[in-house]
Enzyme design. Structure first.
Site, mmCIF file in Angstrom:
data_model
loop_
_atom_site.group_PDB
_atom_site.id
_atom_site.type_symbol
_atom_site.label_atom_id
_atom_site.label_comp_id
_atom_site.label_asym_id
_atom_site.label_seq_id
_atom_site.Cartn_x
_atom_site.Cartn_y
_atom_site.Cartn_z
ATOM 1 C CE LYS A 166 2.595 -1.387 5.015
ATOM 2 N NZ LYS A 166 2.440 -1.526 3.550
ATOM 3 N NE ARG A 181 1.873 -6.048 -2.323
ATOM 4 C CZ ARG A 181 1.370 -6.505 -1.181
ATOM 5 N NH1 ARG A 181 0.507 -7.506 -1.210
ATOM 6 N NH2 ARG A 181 1.710 -5.965 -0.035
ATOM 7 C CD GLU A 194 -0.640 0.733 1.158
ATOM 8 O OE1 GLU A 194 0.275 -0.079 0.899
ATOM 9 O OE2 GLU A 194 -1.041 0.957 2.320
#
Length: 207
Positions: A129, A45, A41
């Site tokens: 999640k 960012r 994943e």
């Protein structure tokens, strides 16, 4: 297609990876795969995250590539265009979930409350999640959710470590965990790919 249950079964740990330098992207992905973790994943960012994603998609096709920290529909579009095979968001809004569900890839939406779990379940998704797992209540919280809502499978992420992962993985409603410990910043910046492979082997052994 949108449900991410199959994604959760790829590895007991989904590495949550932030890469600043795109030149590190392919070596990191290969090091994880060499350690038996064939999923990543990659978080959005950094400004170069999409370039890193493109490189992994092109050069490491054996790893299942996901895009994390999806906050907007535009980010979801860009991630899929860059080669993301699944999308992960830290939380969900109705408009973001609506958009992601139209993109034809598995979606792993972030939830932290029972109401959010129910809202996502209503949309036909049973894989979610749980974020931020530690601050939101940890294994005890997930165990409590599992009693009235046993059909949902979670990937707890946020504050999960090699030491705490078994406590989550022992729960019937936890298929895998998300963790950043597999790709520590010092190892990435120091190009210590052997260390990342070692950590990946340890994570793979949790299964």
């Amino acid at each position: 297609m949108a449900d991410a249950t199959s994604v959760l079964h790829v590895s007991p740990v989904i590495p949550v990876v932030t890469i600043a330098d795109p030149q590190h992207a392919v070596p990191v992905a290969r090091a994880l795969a060499d350690g038996g973790v064939r999923i990543i994943e990659l978080t959005l960012r950094t400004g170069s995250a999409l370039e890193s994603m493109k490189r992994i998609a092109t050069e490491v096709p054996e790893i299942l590539l996901g895009a994390g920290t999806i906050l907007t529909p535009a980010q979801a579009d860009a991630a899929v265009a860059a080669g993301a095979q699944f999308l992960v968001s830290p939380g969900v809004t109705r408009s973001l979930l609506d958009h992601m569900l139209q993109l034809g890839v598995p979606v792993l939406p972030g939830v932290a409350t029972v109401g959010e779990v129910m809202a996502v379940l209503e949309r036909g998704l049973s894989a979610m999640k749980f974020f931020p797992a530690g601050p939101a209540g940890g294994p005890k919280y997930l165990a409590a959710i599992g009693a009235p809502i046993p059909e949902v499978q979670f990937c707890p992420t946020g504050g999960v470590s090699l030491e705490s992962a078994p406590g989550y993985l022992s729960l019937p409603n936890v298929t895998c965990v998300g963790g950043s410990w597999l790709t520590p910043r010092a190892a990435v910046e120091g190009e210590d790919w052997a260390e990342i492979t070692r950590l990946a082997r340890g994570a793979a052994a949790l299964g």
